[in-house]
Motif scaffolding. Sequence first.
Motif: not given
Length: 263
Positions: A82-95, A151-155, A170-176
């Motif tokens: 029920r809670l969506g979170i977008v963060s640079p941390d998630t981006q960098f941890r992805c396979n 930018g593509q990864q963040r999308r 929740i957008l956590d520092e979304p444009t870092t």
Amino acid sequence: MHPKMLLQFKNVSAYRGLNLALNSISFDVAAGQNTVIFGPNGAGKSTLLKLMERELYPVFDADSQLKIFGEDRWSVWDLRRRLGIVSPDTQFRCNGNVSGLDIILSGFHSTIGYADRSNLNSHQIQRGHAIAEELEIAHLVEKPYRAMSTGQQRRFIMARSLVHKPELLILDEPTTGLDLGGVFEYVERATRLMAKGTTILLVTHHLHEISLEFDRVILLKDGEMFKMGTKQEVLTDANLSALFGLELSVSCDQGFYHAVPKS
């Protein structure tokens, strides 16, 4: 009819180790009330996020309360639906070896960039493709994540967060880490989501991420509530100068705020 409350913080305090990271924080976020949590590094923003994600729990006090979607107890797995979170941390941890589509579909399992398609039904896979179309990344769904631009990864991370049609995004520092074009593209996409009814909580220290559609700004300083109100009330020379500890001049151009040192 009163709007549904998505977040309710009442006198919430929390420690990180032996340090008091948040001290008696109180605010609510209702459905449709797009809100910004703004403050410098060390203000307590990451602690606030960990409380919402249930990675951290507040200090018990009879006069305090923390409710998410009206409940004070949650299974983490149910909450993530029920809670969506977008963060640079998630981006960098992805396979990095999986495809863009797998990044999106991993949101159904709440995993970090790995999706077992054998455990997904056709509706879920169709949902993944539909979100890719909506965010204009359908042409990249089979591209390896590691070969994409930042930018593509963040999308794709945003697409991953939307698979469950979250009640709160929740957008956590979304444009870092994004270049100027990526910054404005990301802000535009967030704006479109708000226009379609998605409630967004933006957590940042970047003024340029605060677009016209945000109703309210909450300033955090040293783990405490500093100011809360509309953008016009809160984003002033005096408030931001006190928040960051230097003399600033704040201006607004076409709905975007800027701050520069006073000469």
